[in-house]
Design a protein around this motif. Structure first.
Motif, PDB file in Angstrom:
ATOM      1  N   VAL A   1      -2.547  10.517   5.302  1.00 46.37           N
ATOM      2  CA  VAL A   1      -1.860   9.960   4.135  1.00 46.37           C
ATOM      3  C   VAL A   1      -2.219   8.488   3.955  1.00 46.37           C
ATOM      4  O   VAL A   1      -2.491   8.033   2.834  1.00 46.37           O
ATOM      5  N   LEU A   2      -2.230   7.733   5.049  1.00 53.23           N
ATOM      6  CA  LEU A   2      -2.548   6.308   4.963  1.00 53.23           C
ATOM      7  C   LEU A   2      -3.975   6.102   4.465  1.00 53.23           C
ATOM      8  O   LEU A   2      -4.245   5.178   3.700  1.00 53.23           O
ATOM      9  N   THR A   3      -4.884   6.966   4.882  1.00 55.25           N
ATOM     10  CA  THR A   3      -6.270   6.878   4.397  1.00 55.25           C
ATOM     11  C   THR A   3      -6.324   7.164   2.908  1.00 55.25           C
ATOM     12  O   THR A   3      -7.009   6.468   2.149  1.00 55.25           O
TER      13      THR A   3
ATOM     14  N   LEU B   1       0.814  -1.211   0.000  1.00 55.38           N
ATOM     15  CA  LEU B   1       0.000   0.000   0.000  1.00 55.38           C
ATOM     16  C   LEU B   1       0.853   1.269   0.000  1.00 55.38           C
ATOM     17  O   LEU B   1       0.385   2.338  -0.402  1.00 55.38           O
ATOM     18  N   MET B   2       2.100   1.159   0.419  1.00 59.47           N
ATOM     19  CA  MET B   2       2.993   2.314   0.428  1.00 59.47           C
ATOM     20  C   MET B   2       3.570   2.615  -0.954  1.00 59.47           C
ATOM     21  O   MET B   2       4.150   3.694  -1.165  1.00 59.47           O
ATOM     22  N   ILE B   3       3.452   1.690  -1.888  1.00 58.11           N
ATOM     23  CA  ILE B   3       4.123   1.833  -3.190  1.00 58.11           C
ATOM     24  C   ILE B   3       3.738   3.110  -3.933  1.00 58.11           C
ATOM     25  O   ILE B   3       4.620   3.813  -4.451  1.00 58.11           O
TER      26      ILE B   3
ATOM     27  N   THR C   1      -0.456  -0.901  12.113  1.00 57.04           N
ATOM     28  CA  THR C   1       0.686  -1.639  11.563  1.00 57.04           C
ATOM     29  C   THR C   1       1.555  -0.739  10.704  1.00 57.04           C
ATOM     30  O   THR C   1       2.785  -0.800  10.755  1.00 57.04           O
ATOM     31  N   MET C   2       0.905   0.128   9.910  1.00 59.10           N
ATOM     32  CA  MET C   2       1.634   0.942   8.949  1.00 59.10           C
ATOM     33  C   MET C   2       2.261   2.189   9.559  1.00 59.10           C
ATOM     34  O   MET C   2       3.297   2.656   9.067  1.00 59.10           O
ATOM     35  N   ARG C   3       1.645   2.755  10.603  1.00 50.35           N
ATOM     36  CA  ARG C   3       2.073   4.068  11.101  1.00 50.35           C
ATOM     37  C   ARG C   3       3.545   4.109  11.518  1.00 50.35           C
ATOM     38  O   ARG C   3       4.294   4.995  11.071  1.00 50.35           O
ATOM     39  N   PRO C   4       4.046   3.193  12.391  1.00 49.52           N
ATOM     40  CA  PRO C   4       5.468   3.273  12.756  1.00 49.52           C
ATOM     41  C   PRO C   4       6.394   3.030  11.565  1.00 49.52           C
ATOM     42  O   PRO C   4       7.455   3.655  11.461  1.00 49.52           O
TER      43      PRO C   4
END
Length: 450
Positions: free
Chosen positions: A118-120, A54-56, A131-134
């Motif tokens: 940003v993650l949203t 998802l970060m890609i 899981t993604m935040r750190p």
């Protein structure tokens, strides 16, 4: 630059000297990326692997901007070095380094202060945010090192140090794999461990690259007051096609995945694995060849040597053709072995679908390398608009348009045929641009523009 092999050496051996180290370095990065995913998927969790994927889109945006500065700046500095203007080239180098560090620091803001938003935007479900935040926060810090190292790599190569540049990439890739094993498996640090591994590996890579400043034969120096900041607009404009190439790939894969899931379900994504990895591998090889093209062409443009530019392009086409023959032969003759390598134990329907995908996509490999090299050639010849048109055609406009058109108008046809059709149409366009902006014609245009 008397005695420089770039300007005076035998054409094909010089091309091989610069292309092979770059190819090996990019292959090292490719291997590290694949192994990185294996560690996360096997030793953390499937959710963690989903988080990385998802970060890609975010990472392609950041890396695309850095590549635009790195390649656009290296081409512009290469032309200055070819003309013997070392101070001018050093000014371009210094402005690019300042710019990319400032950009990386700017991207710390969303990473540290607005991570949830940003993650949203990236489409991450709420249950993955913790899981993604750190991971996202640490990765935002690591990007400062990673982007600085990337830009320095391109300038070190441009100044005739491909061996040092490739050594740095290889050290970083091997260190990343070993540190992944240490932090993820031994210390069980999960995604944070993956981010730490990347950060330390990039620090080692940057340390190797800084050896360039201790080499007596270097032509670039770092200037604290480089001046002429307006020149960065020309640098960015000249590297915009690389930005498009980097960012549009994520868009195409996103669209393709959505269509495959809607048609075939998750099995369609699994079946696409073989083709996807083969395309990825081929592009890494071709980008390595293209790195040599932009370096050799830009400096010979500055030196006014059209004949050598033609010779280097012929060398690139020959190398691309050899790689294409090998890839197509492996796909057609060794398809079963290749599918088994990625999909051992999969259902027969998935294996059959993989064969169908290979049959639909293999013509792509006959021309995708030529398109990459022709796009980079146009950039190196200071023709950013034609380069942008070619880059947009092959990496975004044609594939996305054809994917939707085939899915809508021809539902009985495999949507993957959109990919080779897009590459072949782009090849016709790129060939026309190459003829219109031949070395002699493009050189006259550059001289007229000063």
């Amino acid at each position: 630059m008397e005695g420089s092999p770039i300007l005076q050496g035998a054409i094909f051996p010089t091309f091989v000297r610069y292309a092979i180290p770059s190819i090996l370095g990019l292959l090292a990065i490719t291997t590290a990326s694949i192994v990185d995913g294996i560690f996360v998927g096997r030793f953390v969790s499937s959710d963690a692997l989903a988080a990385v994927n998802l970060m890609i889109p975010y990472l392609t945006l950041v890396f695309g901007l850095a590549l635009m500065i790195a390649i656009g700046g290296a081409v512009r500095a290469g032309r200055s070095l070819g003309a013997g203007h070392h101070d001018q080239a050093s000014g371009v180098f210094s402005r690019c380094m300042f710019s990319v560090v400032a950009m990386a620091l700017l991207f710390l803001i969303p990473g540290l202060l607005f991570d949830g938003s940003v993650l949203t935007l990236l489409g991450a479900p709420e249950h993955l945010h913790e899981t993604m935040r750190p991971y996202f926060r640490w990765l935002s810090v690591v990007l400062v090192l990673q982007l600085t190292s990337m830009v320095l790599y391109y300038f070190v190569r441009m100044d005739g140090q491909p061996g040092l540049a490739t050594l740095a990439l290889s050290v970083g890739a091997v260190a990343n794999i070993l540190l992944d094993a240490l932090f993820i498996i031994h210390f069980e640090l999960g995604l944070v461990g993956a981010a730490w591994a990347t950060g330390l590996a990039q620090l080692l890579q940057l340390a190797v690259l800084t050896r360039y400043f201790r080499r007596p034969g270097r032509k670039l120096r770092f200037m604290l007051r480089p001046g002429q900041w307006s020149d960065m607009f020309k640098v960015a404009y000249n590297g915009v096609s690389e930005f498009i190439n980097e960012c549009s790939g994520g868009v195409v894969i996103l669209v393709l995945n959505w269509l495959l899931v809607s048609r075939l379900g998750v099995d369609g994504i699994a079946a696409f694995t073989v083709v996807n990895y083969t395309i990825f591998l081929s592009l890494m090889i071709y980008y390595g060849i293209a790195d040599a093209v932009h370096l050799l062409v830009s400096q010979n443009l500055g030196a006014g040597q059209a004949g050598r530019i033609r010779g280097f392009m012929s060398s690139a086409f020959l190398m691309v053709a050899c790689v294409a023959v090998v890839l197509v032969s492996v796909l057609l003759a060794g398809g079963d072995w290749l599918i088994g390598l990625f999909l051992q134990g999969a259902d027969s329907s998935v294996l059959e679908q993989s064969h169908d995908f290979i049959a639909a996509v293999w013509p792509l490999f006959l021309v995708n390398g030529l398109n990459v090299c022709l796009s980079i050639y146009l950039t190196a010849m200071h023709q950013p608009l034609p380069s942008l048109v070619v880059a947009l055609s092959r990496s975004l406009v044609l594939p996305v348009g054809l994917l939707f058109a085939i899915a809508t108008l021809f539902p009985q046809v495999s949507i993957l045929v959109a990919l080779p059709i897009a590459e072949w149409v782009t090849f016709a366009l790129a060939l026309g641009c190459y003829r219109a902006f031949s070395p002699e014609r493009a050189m006259l245009r550059c001289q007229a523009m000063g």
